[in-house]
Structure formats: structure tokens, C-alpha cells
Write a protein that holds these residues in place. Structure first.
Motif, PDB file in Angstrom:
ATOM      1  N   LEU A   9      44.397  49.911  57.039  1.00  0.00           N
ATOM      2  CA  LEU A   9      43.678  51.173  56.809  1.00  0.00           C
ATOM      3  C   LEU A   9      42.682  51.490  57.913  1.00  0.00           C
ATOM      4  O   LEU A   9      42.108  52.597  57.919  1.00  0.00           O
ATOM      5  CB  LEU A   9      42.925  51.106  55.470  1.00  0.00           C
ATOM      6  CG  LEU A   9      43.805  50.991  54.217  1.00  0.00           C
ATOM      7  CD1 LEU A   9      42.948  50.886  52.974  1.00  0.00           C
ATOM      8  CD2 LEU A   9      44.749  52.185  54.116  1.00  0.00           C
ATOM      9  N   TRP A  47      39.879  58.700  55.470  1.00  0.00           N
ATOM     10  CA  TRP A  47      39.844  58.483  54.020  1.00  0.00           C
ATOM     11  C   TRP A  47      40.526  59.590  53.253  1.00  0.00           C
ATOM     12  O   TRP A  47      41.006  59.390  52.158  1.00  0.00           O
ATOM     13  CB  TRP A  47      38.400  58.323  53.545  1.00  0.00           C
ATOM     14  CG  TRP A  47      37.564  59.576  53.751  1.00  0.00           C
ATOM     15  CD1 TRP A  47      36.808  59.901  54.825  1.00  0.00           C
ATOM     16  CD2 TRP A  47      37.431  60.647  52.829  1.00  0.00           C
ATOM     17  NE1 TRP A  47      36.197  61.105  54.675  1.00  0.00           N
ATOM     18  CE2 TRP A  47      36.562  61.598  53.427  1.00  0.00           C
ATOM     19  CE3 TRP A  47      37.943  60.929  51.558  1.00  0.00           C
ATOM     20  CZ2 TRP A  47      36.206  62.794  52.807  1.00  0.00           C
ATOM     21  CZ3 TRP A  47      37.569  62.127  50.959  1.00  0.00           C
ATOM     22  CH2 TRP A  47      36.712  63.041  51.576  1.00  0.00           C
ATOM     23  N   PHE A  48      40.559  60.804  53.890  1.00  0.00           N
ATOM     24  CA  PHE A  48      41.145  61.941  53.185  1.00  0.00           C
ATOM     25  C   PHE A  48      42.657  62.035  53.403  1.00  0.00           C
ATOM     26  O   PHE A  48      43.327  62.839  52.769  1.00  0.00           O
ATOM     27  CB  PHE A  48      40.484  63.250  53.655  1.00  0.00           C
ATOM     28  CG  PHE A  48      40.484  63.426  55.151  1.00  0.00           C
ATOM     29  CD1 PHE A  48      41.606  63.913  55.822  1.00  0.00           C
ATOM     30  CD2 PHE A  48      39.368  63.096  55.901  1.00  0.00           C
ATOM     31  CE1 PHE A  48      41.599  64.067  57.193  1.00  0.00           C
ATOM     32  CE2 PHE A  48      39.360  63.258  57.270  1.00  0.00           C
ATOM     33  CZ  PHE A  48      40.466  63.744  57.930  1.00  0.00           C
ATOM     34  N   ASP A  49      43.214  61.192  54.298  1.00  0.00           N
ATOM     35  CA  ASP A  49      44.667  61.219  54.552  1.00  0.00           C
ATOM     36  C   ASP A  49      45.341  60.308  53.535  1.00  0.00           C
ATOM     37  O   ASP A  49      45.806  59.200  53.823  1.00  0.00           O
ATOM     38  CB  ASP A  49      44.944  60.756  55.978  1.00  0.00           C
ATOM     39  CG  ASP A  49      46.402  60.993  56.374  1.00  0.00           C
ATOM     40  OD1 ASP A  49      47.195  61.411  55.500  1.00  0.00           O
ATOM     41  OD2 ASP A  49      46.745  60.725  57.545  1.00  0.00           O
ATOM     42  N   LEU A  50      45.404  60.803  52.294  1.00  0.00           N
ATOM     43  CA  LEU A  50      45.879  59.960  51.205  1.00  0.00           C
ATOM     44  C   LEU A  50      47.332  59.510  51.357  1.00  0.00           C
ATOM     45  O   LEU A  50      47.647  58.342  51.068  1.00  0.00           O
ATOM     46  CB  LEU A  50      45.697  60.688  49.872  1.00  0.00           C
ATOM     47  CG  LEU A  50      44.237  61.018  49.500  1.00  0.00           C
ATOM     48  CD1 LEU A  50      44.176  61.700  48.147  1.00  0.00           C
ATOM     49  CD2 LEU A  50      43.391  59.760  49.512  1.00  0.00           C
ATOM     50  N   PRO A  51      48.260  60.355  51.761  1.00  0.00           N
ATOM     51  CA  PRO A  51      49.654  59.886  51.911  1.00  0.00           C
ATOM     52  C   PRO A  51      49.780  58.723  52.891  1.00  0.00           C
ATOM     53  O   PRO A  51      50.446  57.714  52.600  1.00  0.00           O
ATOM     54  CB  PRO A  51      50.402  61.130  52.416  1.00  0.00           C
ATOM     55  CG  PRO A  51      49.596  62.268  51.895  1.00  0.00           C
ATOM     56  CD  PRO A  51      48.164  61.831  51.994  1.00  0.00           C
ATOM     57  N   ASN A  52      49.133  58.849  54.067  1.00  0.00           N
ATOM     58  CA  ASN A  52      49.211  57.758  55.053  1.00  0.00           C
ATOM     59  C   ASN A  52      48.481  56.502  54.581  1.00  0.00           C
ATOM     60  O   ASN A  52      48.886  55.381  54.876  1.00  0.00           O
ATOM     61  CB  ASN A  52      48.634  58.209  56.397  1.00  0.00           C
ATOM     62  CG  ASN A  52      49.620  59.091  57.151  1.00  0.00           C
ATOM     63  OD1 ASN A  52      50.836  58.935  57.004  1.00  0.00           O
ATOM     64  ND2 ASN A  52      49.118  60.036  57.925  1.00  0.00           N
ATOM     65  N   ARG A  53      47.404  56.698  53.842  1.00  0.00           N
ATOM     66  CA  ARG A  53      46.679  55.538  53.320  1.00  0.00           C
ATOM     67  C   ARG A  53      47.544  54.773  52.302  1.00  0.00           C
ATOM     68  O   ARG A  53      47.537  53.539  52.267  1.00  0.00           O
ATOM     69  CB  ARG A  53      45.348  55.965  52.685  1.00  0.00           C
ATOM     70  CG  ARG A  53      44.310  56.419  53.713  1.00  0.00           C
ATOM     71  CD  ARG A  53      42.985  56.781  53.036  1.00  0.00           C
ATOM     72  NE  ARG A  53      42.303  55.594  52.526  1.00  0.00           N
ATOM     73  CZ  ARG A  53      41.473  54.822  53.237  1.00  0.00           C
ATOM     74  NH1 ARG A  53      41.263  55.100  54.537  1.00  0.00           N
ATOM     75  NH2 ARG A  53      40.888  53.778  52.698  1.00  0.00           N
ATOM     76  N   ARG A  54      48.293  55.548  51.455  1.00  0.00           N
ATOM     77  CA  ARG A  54      49.165  54.886  50.500  1.00  0.00           C
ATOM     78  C   ARG A  54      50.274  54.106  51.213  1.00  0.00           C
ATOM     79  O   ARG A  54      50.600  52.978  50.829  1.00  0.00           O
ATOM     80  CB  ARG A  54      49.768  55.910  49.536  1.00  0.00           C
ATOM     81  CG  ARG A  54      48.807  56.354  48.434  1.00  0.00           C
ATOM     82  CD  ARG A  54      49.543  57.083  47.343  1.00  0.00           C
ATOM     83  NE  ARG A  54      50.068  58.350  47.806  1.00  0.00           N
ATOM     84  CZ  ARG A  54      49.422  59.509  47.745  1.00  0.00           C
ATOM     85  NH1 ARG A  54      48.205  59.542  47.217  1.00  0.00           N
ATOM     86  NH2 ARG A  54      49.977  60.607  48.187  1.00  0.00           N
ATOM     87  N   ARG A  55      50.866  54.743  52.231  1.00  0.00           N
ATOM     88  CA  ARG A  55      51.923  54.058  52.972  1.00  0.00           C
ATOM     89  C   ARG A  55      51.372  52.803  53.682  1.00  0.00           C
ATOM     90  O   ARG A  55      52.004  51.738  53.686  1.00  0.00           O
ATOM     91  CB  ARG A  55      52.550  55.011  53.993  1.00  0.00           C
ATOM     92  CG  ARG A  55      53.518  56.021  53.380  1.00  0.00           C
ATOM     93  CD  ARG A  55      54.307  56.725  54.449  1.00  0.00           C
ATOM     94  NE  ARG A  55      53.464  57.622  55.217  1.00  0.00           N
ATOM     95  CZ  ARG A  55      53.236  58.903  54.904  1.00  0.00           C
ATOM     96  NH1 ARG A  55      53.801  59.425  53.810  1.00  0.00           N
ATOM     97  NH2 ARG A  55      52.456  59.660  55.648  1.00  0.00           N
ATOM     98  N   HIS A  74      48.804  51.037  52.790  1.00  0.00           N
ATOM     99  CA  HIS A  74      48.470  50.027  51.783  1.00  0.00           C
ATOM    100  C   HIS A  74      49.724  49.271  51.336  1.00  0.00           C
ATOM    101  O   HIS A  74      49.691  48.026  51.206  1.00  0.00           O
ATOM    102  CB  HIS A  74      47.799  50.717  50.590  1.00  0.00           C
ATOM    103  CG  HIS A  74      47.386  49.747  49.522  1.00  0.00           C
ATOM    104  ND1 HIS A  74      46.284  48.952  49.639  1.00  0.00           N
ATOM    105  CD2 HIS A  74      47.946  49.462  48.319  1.00  0.00           C
ATOM    106  CE1 HIS A  74      46.174  48.196  48.555  1.00  0.00           C
ATOM    107  NE2 HIS A  74      47.170  48.502  47.732  1.00  0.00           N
TER     108      HIS A  74
END
Length: 342
Positions: free
Chosen positions: A106, A111-119, A121
Motif C-alpha cells: 500500500l 488512500w482514496f484509490d480504493l480499487p487499487n488499494r483492494r488489489r 491488499h
């Protein structure tokens, strides 16, 4: 460091005091040890108040207890050696591994780039699982390697391998604060051991006697009584040392014990040979330990030599050539132990 062997007198071996202490001085058991006295029964009274005053009775009990302690060492019990087991695999800290991968994945992702953060993670969790599996396999392999090492050591001990048995038996002796002994090596299925017996200073100064009228007498111990006690103690130490060595060496069939007495002479210690005997595992297994030590040793021992056979005469050291090569083996053992402890 030099070692001197002086056989001019024919009955003593001279070794340097540091070498002797490094070889035959046991580890001191700390005071207050939880196991000190474990399994030792409280002494039972042998005398009634009717035959002596309480003070005289207490002194007599102390003398008799001291004599019992000296003449009963052959009845000591020793735990037999058993194959040790390797410890369980070390615990893998999965949480730390997962956190490390997640933080690395990460890093740099807003922090606001939720799709990339999920990928990121999910990818981090996959890498963490891989590292966790690798760590578990490594921990299990360490255990397997230790089990292989233990198997190799145990097989060597059971096969009476000289180096393995000598090292292990010496470790057992060193862990006992009451034993001053060292393994000298093995010969086939026989373990050879030297043990230093304390001098006659450990004997009580008084002896207890009962008069025909039932009265109690405490007087200075006679020469004959002290000689009798000391001979019993030497015999008991020989038997106890053999039992301890056999318990620590499952591949041995017998133990040959050389009982020595040490006398400090300046920078050297003179080691005199008091007794020699070989005891087999089978004979000890079927021995009657209700017998006194001297009688038992002569019943089950092989090649027993203890100077004069009279119980009430002072023990005279045996000639060194009673055991050919003993002086040289003591020299080698003392030198080796001194170098190892230096």
C-alpha cells in the motif's frame, strides 16, 4: 601446561592441581535447590530416651546418621538415559509477515484509490501466505534436522561409541555436585571410570557403642572402627559410580571403576589407587542392596582389589601396575580436560 606422572613409588600418580580440578571437581549445586533432598526420607530414631540423655541421644543420632550416609551410598538410585526429543517447530509470526507485506503493497497508493488499494491488499496477502508457508517448512526442517542429529547421537551412545559415551558420562558426572569422577574411555562393551574418594577426614570423630547393661557410650572412634567405615565407604562409592555410569551408557554391559584418593602436595595432587573392580549390568540388576557395600562388592564385582581384605585394617594403596597403563590414561584425561576448561 605440563603434566607430571611420578611412578617412582609405585603407588601414586602426580598430576598438576589445575588439571586435576578441571577433571574431577564437580559442579557446585546452588544452595536452596528445589530438588536438594528430594526423595530423601527423614532419619528414624534408633535410640530411646531411656538409654541416654536427650543431648547424648542427639549426638549419637548425628554420629549414626553420618555413618549411614557414608556406608549407604551404594544404594543410591540413578535415572537411566533416554533418547531426547527435538523441540516443536518454532512458531511462525504470521501477523508480522502479513503486516509487512500489506504495508509494502500500500506504500504510495493514495488512500482514496480504493480499487487499487483492494488489489494491492489481495496481492500482499498472497505473498504473505507464500512467505508463511516457506517459514513453516523451514521451521519443520530444522526439527527434522535436529531429530536426525539426535538419532545419530543416540545410536552412537547405544553402540557404546567411545567418544560419545565418554562425553555424555562426563556430563552426567559433572551435573552431580557429589560425584568426583571422570570416564577414561571404553573397551568394547565396558566403560572405564576413575572416581576420587574423599579421605578419612569425612569419617565421624566419635563412635557409638551400647554397653551390656543398655547404657550408651560415645567415645573417640577407634582405628579399627574408622578403617571399617572407610572401607565400606570406598566400596559403596565404587558400586554407586558403576551404577551411575551404566545408567548413562545404555550400550555398555559393564563398568570398570578405579577408586582414587587425592592428596594435595603444593602445585600437584598425588592420586593413589585404593580399589579396582568391574561390575556388570546383569549383576547389578540382580544384586541384593540390603547387603553392606563391602560384602556386595566382593559378591558381584569382578577382579576386585582393595588392598588387604581385613575390614578393620587401614586401607593401603594398591600398586599402580595393578592396572597397567592407568597412570598414562589419567595423565591424558587430566590434560585434555584442563585444555578444554582453559
Amino acid at each position: 601446561m605440563s603434566i607430571m606422572v611420578d611412578t617412582a613409588t609405585g603407588v601414586s600418580v602426580r598430576v598438576s592441581s589445575p588439571a586435576f580440578r578441571a577433571t574431577f571437581t564437580p559442579r557446585v549445586v546452588p544452595a536452596g535447590d528445589d530438588h536438594a533432598g528430594a526423595g530423601v526420607a527423614a532419619p528414624t530414631s534408633r535410640l530411646t530416651p531411656a538409654c541416654a540423655s536427650s543431648a547424648k541421644s542427639a549426638l549419637a543420632e548425628a554420629v549414626l546418621d553420618a555413618e549411614d550416609a557414608l556406608t549407604s551410598v551404594h544404594r543410591s538410585w540413578f535415572a537411566t538415559a533416554s533418547r531426547p526429543c527435538a523441540l516443536s517447530p518454532a512458531r511462525v509470526d504470521e501477523g508480522t509477515i502479513r503486516t509487512r507485506h500489506t504495508e509494502a503493497a500500500l506504500r504510495g497508493v493514495p488512500w482514496f484509490d480504493l480499487p487499487n488499494r483492494r488489489r494491492a491488499h489481495k496481492a500482499a496477502q498472497r505473498r504473505a501466505l507464500t512467505d508463511i508457508s516457506v517459514a513453516r517448512r523451514a521451521a519443520e526442517e530444522l526439527v527434522r534436522a535436529e531429530e536426525r542429529r539426535i538419532d545419530q547421537w543416540w545410536n552412537a551412545l547405544c553402540a557404546n561409541d567411545s567418544a560419545t559415551v565418554t562425553e555424555y558420562v562426563n556430563g552426567v558426572f559433572a551435573s552431580d555436585g557429589d560425584t568426583r569422577a571422570a570416564a577414561l574411555g571404553t573397551h568394547g562393551a565396558c566403560v572405564e571410570v576413575a572416581v576420587v574418594v574423599p579421605g578419612e577426614h569425612v569419617l565421624p570423630a566419635e563412635e557409638v557403642r551400647m554397653a551390656p547393661d543398655g547404657s550408651l557410650t560415645i567415645r573417640r572412634s577407634s582405628v579399627a572402627h574408622r578403617a571399617h567405615l572407610y572401607r565400606q565407604h570406598v566400596a559403596g562409592v565404587v558400586i554407586a559410580t558403576a551404577r551411575k555410569a551404566l545408567a548413562a551408557s545404555p550400550g555398555a554391559d559393564s563398568v570398570k571403576v578405579h577408586a582414587l584418593r587425592a592428596t594435595a602436595t603444593g602445585p600437584f595432587d598425588e592420586l593413589a589407587l585404593l580399589a579396582v573392580a568391574e561390575l556388570t549390568r546383569e549383576d547389578i540388576l540382580h544384586a541384593d542392596f540390603a547387603m553392606d557395600a563391602h560384602s556386595l562388592l566382593h559378591r558381584i564385582g569382578r577382579g576386585v582389589r582393595m588392598g588387604s581384605e581385613c575390614l578393620d585394617t587401614v586401607m593401603v594403596p594398591l600398586a599402580l601396575d595393578t592396572v597397567p597403563g592407568l597412570a598414562e590414561r589419567l595423565e591424558q584425561v587430566c590434560a585434555g580436560h584442563h585444555r578444554a576448561s582453559a
